[in-house]
Design a protein around this motif. Structure first.
Motif, mmCIF file in Angstrom:
data_model
loop_
_atom_site.group_PDB
_atom_site.id
_atom_site.type_symbol
_atom_site.label_atom_id
_atom_site.label_comp_id
_atom_site.label_asym_id
_atom_site.label_seq_id
_atom_site.Cartn_x
_atom_site.Cartn_y
_atom_site.Cartn_z
ATOM 1 N N PRO A 8 0.680 -1.161 0.087
ATOM 2 C CA PRO A 8 0.027 0.011 0.077
ATOM 3 C C PRO A 8 0.983 1.340 -0.083
ATOM 4 O O PRO A 8 2.072 1.273 0.019
ATOM 5 N N SER A 9 0.130 2.513 -0.482
ATOM 6 C CA SER A 9 0.931 3.683 -0.151
ATOM 7 C C SER A 9 1.163 4.292 1.403
ATOM 8 O O SER A 9 2.521 4.632 1.601
ATOM 9 N N ASN A 10 0.309 3.769 2.035
ATOM 10 C CA ASN A 10 0.351 3.960 3.562
ATOM 11 C C ASN A 10 0.147 2.659 4.517
ATOM 12 O O ASN A 10 -0.688 2.183 3.962
ATOM 13 N N LYS A 11 0.726 2.194 5.304
ATOM 14 C CA LYS A 11 0.473 1.368 6.297
ATOM 15 C C LYS A 11 0.500 1.741 7.642
ATOM 16 O O LYS A 11 1.572 1.996 8.133
ATOM 17 N N VAL A 12 -0.352 1.510 8.554
ATOM 18 C CA VAL A 12 -0.186 1.853 10.107
ATOM 19 C C VAL A 12 -0.408 0.382 10.839
ATOM 20 O O VAL A 12 -1.331 -0.075 10.443
ATOM 21 N N THR A 13 0.398 0.023 11.652
ATOM 22 C CA THR A 13 0.282 -1.235 12.146
ATOM 23 C C THR A 13 0.743 -1.090 13.638
ATOM 24 O O THR A 13 1.485 -0.047 13.955
ATOM 25 N N GLU A 14 0.183 -2.054 14.362
ATOM 26 C CA GLU A 14 0.519 -2.101 16.036
ATOM 27 C C GLU A 14 1.915 -2.677 16.041
ATOM 28 O O GLU A 14 2.063 -3.773 15.465
ATOM 29 N N LYS A 15 2.686 -2.404 17.216
ATOM 30 C CA LYS A 15 3.803 -3.023 17.225
ATOM 31 C C LYS A 15 3.766 -4.465 17.618
ATOM 32 O O LYS A 15 2.509 -4.957 18.208
ATOM 33 N N GLY A 16 4.279 -5.469 16.873
ATOM 34 C CA GLY A 16 4.244 -7.014 17.176
ATOM 35 C C GLY A 16 3.390 -7.709 16.076
ATOM 36 O O GLY A 16 3.658 -8.713 15.760
ATOM 37 N N ASP A 18 2.305 -8.389 12.081
ATOM 38 C CA ASP A 18 3.456 -8.854 10.870
ATOM 39 C C ASP A 18 2.907 -7.748 9.876
ATOM 40 O O ASP A 18 1.714 -7.507 9.628
ATOM 41 N N VAL A 19 3.831 -7.356 8.569
ATOM 42 C CA VAL A 19 3.148 -6.669 7.522
ATOM 43 C C VAL A 19 3.850 -6.893 6.428
ATOM 44 O O VAL A 19 5.009 -7.472 6.214
ATOM 45 N N GLU A 20 3.324 -6.938 5.107
ATOM 46 C CA GLU A 20 3.620 -7.342 4.050
ATOM 47 C C GLU A 20 3.555 -6.124 2.897
ATOM 48 O O GLU A 20 2.625 -5.594 2.779
ATOM 49 N N LEU A 21 4.877 -5.683 2.345
ATOM 50 C CA LEU A 21 4.852 -4.616 1.346
ATOM 51 C C LEU A 21 4.920 -5.328 -0.167
ATOM 52 O O LEU A 21 5.803 -6.093 -0.299
ATOM 53 N N ARG A 22 4.426 -4.525 -1.244
ATOM 54 C CA ARG A 22 4.683 -5.290 -2.455
ATOM 55 C C ARG A 22 5.248 -4.365 -3.421
ATOM 56 O O ARG A 22 4.715 -2.930 -3.197
ATOM 57 N N ARG A 81 6.868 -9.413 13.475
ATOM 58 C CA ARG A 81 6.791 -8.699 14.727
ATOM 59 C C ARG A 81 7.426 -7.209 14.649
ATOM 60 O O ARG A 81 8.514 -6.940 15.260
ATOM 61 N N THR A 82 6.665 -6.492 13.949
ATOM 62 C CA THR A 82 7.193 -5.042 13.791
ATOM 63 C C THR A 82 7.547 -4.397 15.160
ATOM 64 O O THR A 82 6.950 -4.401 16.218
ATOM 65 N N GLN A 83 8.428 -3.385 14.995
ATOM 66 C CA GLN A 83 9.026 -2.621 16.088
ATOM 67 C C GLN A 83 8.756 -1.109 15.553
ATOM 68 O O GLN A 83 8.672 -1.006 14.474
ATOM 69 N N GLN A 84 8.568 -0.236 16.601
ATOM 70 C CA GLN A 84 8.796 1.145 16.225
ATOM 71 C C GLN A 84 9.689 1.738 15.525
ATOM 72 O O GLN A 84 9.446 2.610 14.423
ATOM 73 N N GLU A 85 10.908 1.089 15.554
ATOM 74 C CA GLU A 85 12.080 1.756 14.934
ATOM 75 C C GLU A 85 11.808 0.954 13.325
ATOM 76 O O GLU A 85 12.879 1.632 12.398
ATOM 77 N N ASP A 86 10.961 0.234 13.141
ATOM 78 C CA ASP A 86 10.799 -0.299 11.798
ATOM 79 C C ASP A 86 10.063 1.003 10.971
ATOM 80 O O ASP A 86 9.885 0.937 9.583
ATOM 81 N N SER A 87 9.452 1.951 11.629
ATOM 82 C CA SER A 87 8.549 3.206 10.949
ATOM 83 C C SER A 87 9.628 3.848 10.097
ATOM 84 O O SER A 87 10.630 4.323 10.220
#
Lengths: 113, 111
Positions: A8-16, A18-22, A81-87
């Motif tokens: 997506p162009s934007n993705k907001v997710t909660e810490k922990g 998983d996200v997938e970018l294409r 398991r996303t972390q805030q520093e992944d922003s």
């Protein structure tokens, strides 16, 4: 399409989570790159695919990051398991082959809350 | 380890001025050097690519030079316009093929 596209162009997710970018590269481009741009910092290389060769994963910051590419088409970057520093903004680029001009997509802005 | 530095970090000029952006790199063993512009919230737009064997490339009002032996490149913008306002990034391509970027020069052209 004419250029590199990302979703997506934007993705907001909660810490922990998983996200997938294409990333959809330019048709016919055998090389595909992922970069990351954190706020106020320069672009960092993450991973590179060239044809059927083994990918260059030397830029991946941790084992929570992985990427796949199907042949010479779509690529997905997965962050577990996303972390805030992944922003950051995650940018994809493609080129005709190695060492040719790289063309960038518009990026995916990832925000981890 | 290759390092790319861009000076100045920010630049403000009035419309119509000619200007030069500087890029330096520490290891001269590069395949090519690429200049990009980045507009706020957007991806990167490729401006010019200079192969290691070349000395300069021109596109419209833009001229990029490369002195590989001294590890320097310049981007010259002639007759600047407000639409040129953006961040300009310099990147070098080494044998490893991924681009190594500088942190950019943010240009503001006032009308």
């Amino acid at each position: 399409g004419a250029g590199v596209s990302q979703s997506p162009s934007n993705k907001v997710t909660e810490k922990g989570k998983d996200v997938e970018l294409r990333c959809d590269p330019i048709s016919g481009h055998t090389a595909l790159y992922w970069y990351r741009q954190r706020l106020g910092q320069g672009l960092e290389f993450l991973i590179y695919f060239q044809g059927n060769s083994a990918p260059d994963k030397s830029g991946l910051p941790s084992d929570r990051f992985s990427a796949e590419r199907t042949g010479e088409s779509v690529s997905t970057l997965t962050i577990q398991r996303t972390q805030q520093e992944d922003s950051a903004v995650y940018l994809c680029a493609s080129s005709r082959t190695t060492h040719y001009e790289q063309y960038f997509g518009p990026g995916t802005r990832l925000t981890v809350t | 380890k290759q390092e790319v530095t861009q000076i100045p970090a920010a630049l403000s000029v009035p419309e119509g001025e000619n200007l030069v952006l500087n890029c330096s790199f520490t290891d001269s063993a590069i395949y090519n050097l690429q200049w990009f512009r980045q507009d706020p919230g957007k991806g990167l737009t490729s401006l010019l690519l200079i192969q290691s064997s070349q000395r300069e490339q021109t596109s419209g009002r833009l001229n990029a030079s490369l002195d590989k032996s001294s590890g320097r490149s310049t981007l010259y913008i002639a007759a600047s316009q407000p639409g040129d306002s953006a961040t300009y990034l310099c990147a070098v391509c080494e044998a490893g093929t991924a681009l190594i970027f500088g942190k950019g020069t943010t240009l503001s052209v006032s009308s």
